[in-house]
Design an enzyme around this catalytic site. Sequence first.
Site, PDB file in Angstrom:
ATOM      1  N   ILE A 129       0.864  -1.176   0.000  1.00 14.10           N
ATOM      2  CA  ILE A 129       0.000   0.000   0.000  1.00 14.10           C
ATOM      3  C   ILE A 129       0.902   1.228   0.000  1.00 14.10           C
ATOM      4  O   ILE A 129       2.076   1.149   0.360  1.00 14.10           O
ATOM      5  CB  ILE A 129      -0.972   0.031   1.208  1.00 14.10           C
ATOM      6  N   ASP A 130       0.360   2.355  -0.421  1.00 18.87           N
ATOM      7  CA  ASP A 130       1.160   3.574  -0.565  1.00 18.87           C
ATOM      8  C   ASP A 130       1.709   4.069   0.767  1.00 18.87           C
ATOM      9  O   ASP A 130       1.167   3.780   1.834  1.00 18.87           O
ATOM     10  CB  ASP A 130       0.318   4.684  -1.195  1.00 18.87           C
ATOM     11  N   LYS A 131       2.750   4.851   0.678  1.00 18.98           N
ATOM     12  CA  LYS A 131       3.396   5.422   1.859  1.00 18.98           C
ATOM     13  C   LYS A 131       2.386   6.114   2.776  1.00 18.98           C
ATOM     14  O   LYS A 131       2.391   5.906   3.994  1.00 18.98           O
ATOM     15  CB  LYS A 131       4.469   6.427   1.411  1.00 18.98           C
ATOM     16  N   THR A 186      -0.865   5.842   2.888  1.00 22.64           N
ATOM     17  CA  THR A 186      -2.071   5.076   3.195  1.00 22.64           C
ATOM     18  C   THR A 186      -1.769   4.216   4.412  1.00 22.64           C
ATOM     19  O   THR A 186      -0.703   3.613   4.500  1.00 22.64           O
ATOM     20  CB  THR A 186      -2.471   4.177   2.005  1.00 22.64           C
ATOM     21  N   ARG A 218      -7.203   5.873  -5.552  1.00 20.74           N
ATOM     22  CA  ARG A 218      -6.908   7.293  -5.737  1.00 20.74           C
ATOM     23  C   ARG A 218      -7.144   7.717  -7.182  1.00 20.74           C
ATOM     24  O   ARG A 218      -7.764   8.764  -7.448  1.00 20.74           O
ATOM     25  CB  ARG A 218      -5.467   7.575  -5.322  1.00 20.74           C
TER      26      ARG A 218
END
Length: 349
Positions: A157-159, A161, A261
């Site tokens: 998962i993104d930084k 998130t 997103r």
Amino acid sequence: MTDYIDEIEEQDDDTGQLYEHLRIVVDKGQVPVRIDRFMTERLQHSSRNRIQKAADAGFVHVNDSAVKSNYKVRPGDVITLMLDRPHHDTTIEAENLPLDVVYEDEALMVINKPAGMVVHPGAGNFHGTLINAVAWHLRNMPSFDANDPEVGLVHRIDKDTSGLLVVAKTPEAKRHLGLQFFNKTTHRSYNALVWANFTEDEGRIEGNIGRDPRDRLRMAVFAPDSEIGKSAVTHYRVLERFGYVTFVECILETGRTHQIRAHMKHIGHPMFGDERYGGTEILRGERSSTYKAFIQNCLKICPRQALHARTLGFVHPTTGKQMDFTSPMPQDMELLLEKWRNYIKGLAN
């Protein structure tokens, strides 16, 4: 060309800068040939598919310009491989960092990642990542090597998130879990606050996701039949309405980079606080200075995209039992939601 080319689309690169990793000057007697074939023949450890992925991401250049994989090389061409990270010792080191382990057994770990933590070294983040913390946590497990691609992170998962991730301790567990993600049999849901006043209670977003040709730091959505990017489907359900923003649950059929997103941006409802996709702008609401100050205060409370990986479900690779986990809402998002609740109450009075 190292194995991290396979991870190009999984990185959340914050700089946009490219670094030269390889340079080839084409011989004078070279006959015209596709560049993906040309590079495959000259690089021992790279498949044609990986080179094509690098070209699609804009990382293969000829004479200082990015080219596609069907470019025909010519005598004297200067081919460079430009990646989104400088040359660096990519060995993963164990680092004593806080790690919120939700569940652990001999085969796997489920971790609740905080916002702001990168999951894997790369693109300028070579230390302080979740996998550095995992390496420390498992430092006394002789069979686990954080540098072995056959174990470790199964998905990312993104930084910025927050939420749940599963880490495989054994090659068997990673293969088994990886197949579940590939076959879309895992269960994942996210909570998000988006700029929207949905009239419907639920919906479905479908559109291929690929690198945005105008901004390589973002992903863009393309038509499902365009053959650009990778197919992606997101389902959403309204949980709470605040007039100008809506709190939703998102369920993924696929797991593409920046999927929620990019999909929400595509339908005109960027994630609240998502600077990269326009979510820090005031997209709905009043023009008053009071409202502008309220939004700025909200962005200070939760200075990131308001996105949380809340649930994760999969079949245990050893026992065959269904495993389901839920992560509590992080404090910054809880405070953000409460601030919007109070704002709406104030309008009603």
